[in-house]
Write a protein that holds these residues in place. Structure first.
Motif, short mmCIF file in Angstrom:
data_model
loop_
_atom_site.label_atom_id
_atom_site.label_comp_id
_atom_site.label_asym_id
_atom_site.label_seq_id
_atom_site.Cartn_x
_atom_site.Cartn_y
_atom_site.Cartn_z
N VAL A 11 0.82 -1.21 0.00
CA VAL A 11 0.00 0.00 0.00
C VAL A 11 0.85 1.27 0.00
O VAL A 11 0.35 2.34 -0.35
CB VAL A 11 -0.99 0.02 1.19
N ASN A 12 2.12 1.18 0.36
CA ASN A 12 2.98 2.35 0.32
C ASN A 12 3.29 2.77 -1.12
O ASN A 12 3.60 3.93 -1.37
CB ASN A 12 4.28 2.10 1.06
N LEU A 13 3.19 1.85 -2.06
CA LEU A 13 3.46 2.18 -3.45
C LEU A 13 2.25 2.79 -4.15
O LEU A 13 2.34 3.22 -5.29
CB LEU A 13 3.89 0.93 -4.21
N LEU A 14 1.14 2.88 -3.45
CA LEU A 14 -0.08 3.38 -4.08
C LEU A 14 -0.14 4.89 -4.14
O LEU A 14 -1.09 5.45 -4.66
CB LEU A 14 -1.32 2.83 -3.35
N ASN A 15 0.87 5.59 -3.64
CA ASN A 15 0.87 7.05 -3.75
C ASN A 15 1.08 7.47 -5.21
O ASN A 15 0.90 8.63 -5.55
CB ASN A 15 1.93 7.68 -2.84
N ARG A 16 1.41 6.54 -6.09
CA ARG A 16 1.50 6.84 -7.52
C ARG A 16 0.13 7.12 -8.12
O ARG A 16 0.02 7.69 -9.18
CB ARG A 16 2.11 5.66 -8.26
N LEU A 17 -0.92 6.70 -7.44
CA LEU A 17 -2.27 6.91 -7.94
C LEU A 17 -2.78 8.32 -7.71
O LEU A 17 -3.82 8.69 -8.23
CB LEU A 17 -3.23 5.91 -7.29
#
Length: 110
Positions: free
Chosen positions: A102-108
């Motif tokens: 979920v930390n990689l979802l800031n790309r959204l």
């Protein structure tokens, strides 16, 4: 002589159900706050939902009131829809990023 369901449930003290549901809910909250995998977070949210269902069913049985069981039925129906939508979103995230962190979802973000 066959005891009815509420009589059987009343043999176990209500506090046991409350402690069990509290433990399940706390495990779910800990999992949501600590873990980073979207699938595990999703399972922990379902665990919290089931803890509430246990309490509703226990209180409904102790009071001999079917309203709590009706709420449990509707919560389970909403949870089934949540599972379908949530797993669909997680699958699409995995297809796009090859990861469910979920930390990689800031790309959204825009």
């Amino acid at each position: 002589m066959n005891p009815t369901i509420p009589e059987v449930i009343r043999t176990v003290p209500l506090q046991y159900y409350v402690f069990f549901a509290t433990a399940l809910f706390c495990i779910g909250v800990t999992g949501v706050l600590v873990r980073r995998n979207a699938i595990i977070i999703f399972m922990c949210v379902e665990l919290m939902l089931n803890a509430v269902n246990i309490l509703l069913a226990a209180f409904a049985a102790y009071r001999s009131d079917p309203n709590g069981q009706v709420f449990v039925f509707f919560i389970m129906a909403v949870a089934a829809a949540e599972v379908a939508v949530g797993l669909g979103i997680i699958v699409m995230i995995y297809r796009n990023f090859q990861n469910t962190d979920v930390n990689l979802l800031n790309r959204l973000k825009w």
